[in-house]
Design an enzyme around this catalytic site. Structure first.
Site, mmCIF file in Angstrom:
data_model
loop_
_atom_site.group_PDB
_atom_site.id
_atom_site.type_symbol
_atom_site.label_atom_id
_atom_site.label_comp_id
_atom_site.label_asym_id
_atom_site.label_seq_id
_atom_site.Cartn_x
_atom_site.Cartn_y
_atom_site.Cartn_z
ATOM 1 N N HIS A 56 50.774 50.053 92.443
ATOM 2 C CA HIS A 56 50.098 48.785 92.693
ATOM 3 C C HIS A 56 48.606 49.025 92.838
ATOM 4 C CE1 HIS A 56 50.985 50.252 96.755
ATOM 5 N NE2 HIS A 56 50.159 49.373 97.279
ATOM 6 N N HIS A 58 46.249 48.595 95.316
ATOM 7 C CA HIS A 58 45.491 48.903 96.525
ATOM 8 C C HIS A 58 44.742 50.230 96.389
ATOM 9 C CE1 HIS A 58 48.069 46.042 99.221
ATOM 10 N NE2 HIS A 58 47.145 45.397 98.537
ATOM 11 N N ASP A 60 44.293 52.780 98.249
ATOM 12 C CA ASP A 60 44.950 54.035 98.619
ATOM 13 C C ASP A 60 46.104 54.374 97.677
ATOM 14 O OD1 ASP A 60 46.450 51.887 99.662
ATOM 15 O OD2 ASP A 60 47.289 53.112 101.274
ATOM 16 N N HIS A 61 46.146 53.673 96.531
ATOM 17 C CA HIS A 61 47.141 53.971 95.500
ATOM 18 C C HIS A 61 46.519 54.109 94.111
ATOM 19 C CE1 HIS A 61 50.811 53.470 97.964
ATOM 20 N NE2 HIS A 61 49.956 52.793 98.716
ATOM 21 N N HIS A 113 54.849 43.117 98.405
ATOM 22 C CA HIS A 113 53.680 43.701 99.074
ATOM 23 C C HIS A 113 52.423 43.271 98.316
ATOM 24 C CE1 HIS A 113 51.391 46.655 101.344
ATOM 25 N NE2 HIS A 113 50.997 47.249 100.223
ATOM 26 N N ASP A 132 54.774 51.038 98.171
ATOM 27 C CA ASP A 132 54.796 50.385 99.477
ATOM 28 C C ASP A 132 55.827 49.263 99.543
ATOM 29 O OD1 ASP A 132 52.757 52.072 100.207
ATOM 30 O OD2 ASP A 132 51.227 50.520 100.419
ATOM 31 N N HIS A 170 54.012 56.409 102.443
ATOM 32 C CA HIS A 170 53.381 56.590 103.758
ATOM 33 C C HIS A 170 54.364 57.184 104.757
ATOM 34 C CE1 HIS A 170 49.689 54.232 102.934
ATOM 35 N NE2 HIS A 170 50.477 53.504 102.164
#
Length: 253
Positions: A56, A58, A60-61, A113, A132, A170
């Protein structure tokens, strides 16, 4: 030949995943949470990089996409939403297949998400990379999607073979376990929570998990059975799930 998964911590609580098709030596990173850490791991392993598999958009991805592509020439694959923040070479969605050497990943739409979130499932090795969407004892927050959409996505993952190894992005499991104990007093959860707390005390990861373990203990997959605990007895399953998710959002334990 099997798929090798090299897992390592990065950022504050992310996991990086470098994966290698042993038949061909082709390699990929699942998401790009920390470009420097991923490149360092590749150097240590002596691996090149062929693919970036985003789940996805975001940061941190997908935030390391550009830097890693510049350093390795890897092809970036992911949902169209990734272009909101990062380059993308191939857009994929439900029903598509991504090949890493002889390993074939089925693309599953698992939105909730984020609207366009996807997961990657290797049916031969029973391995899933779920970003996530599903966590050990948890699930992602509904930043963009609805409870009904996320419930549908979780049921899609729950339908995978019970022995599927689930790599979530995570290390949230201890926090998730504390919440789970607030809505479920079953012995299976209690035993699992004790094991999770002990593992984290030893500094050990709780990822990967399995589909069977999540179906038995994850309160988000068990939402219909817990509906009465969250004031949704008799409600549709997705409403029970939404109530459990809302309870987690407000949980302070």
């Amino acid at each position: 030949m099997p798929l090798t998964v090299h897992q390592f911590p990065c950022l504050s609580d992310n996991y990086g995943f470098l994966i290698r098709d042993e038949a061909t030596g082709k390699t990929a990173t699942v998401d790009t949470p920390d470009a420097a850490a991923i490149l360092a791991e590749l150097k240590t392993l002596g691996w090149g990089l062929d693919l970036i598999l985003n789940t996805h958009w975001h940061a941190d991805h997908a935030g390391g996409n550009a830097e890693i592509k510049a350093a390795t020439g890897a092809t970036i694959v992911g949902p169209g939403e990734v272009t909101r923040i990062a380059p993308l070479d191939r857009q994929v969605g439900q029903g598509d297949v991504v090949e890493l050497g002889e390993t074939r990943f089925a693309v599953l739409e698992t939105g909730g998400h984020t609207l366009g979130h996807i997961s990657y499932f290797d049916a031969a090795d029973h391995v899933a990379f779920v970003g996530d969407t599903l966590f050990a004892l948890g699930c992602g927050r509904l930043f963009e999607g609805t409870a009904e959409q996320m419930w549908t996505s979780l049921q899609k993952l729950a339908a995978l073979p019970d022995d599927t190894r689930v790599y979530c992005a995570h290390e949230y499991t201890a926090s998730n376990a504390r919440f789970a104990l607030s809505v479920d007093d079953g012995p299976a959860l209690k035993a699992r929570a004790d094991a999770v707390f002990a593992a984290r005390e030893r500094g050990e990861p709780t990822v990967p998990t399995t589909i069977a373990l999540e179906k038995a203990t994850n309160p988000f997959l068990r939402a219909p059975a817990l509906a009465g605990r969250v004031g949704k007895a008799g409600a549709p399953d997705f409403e029970a799930f939404g109530a459990v998710r809302a309870a987690k959002d407000g949980f302070k334990g």
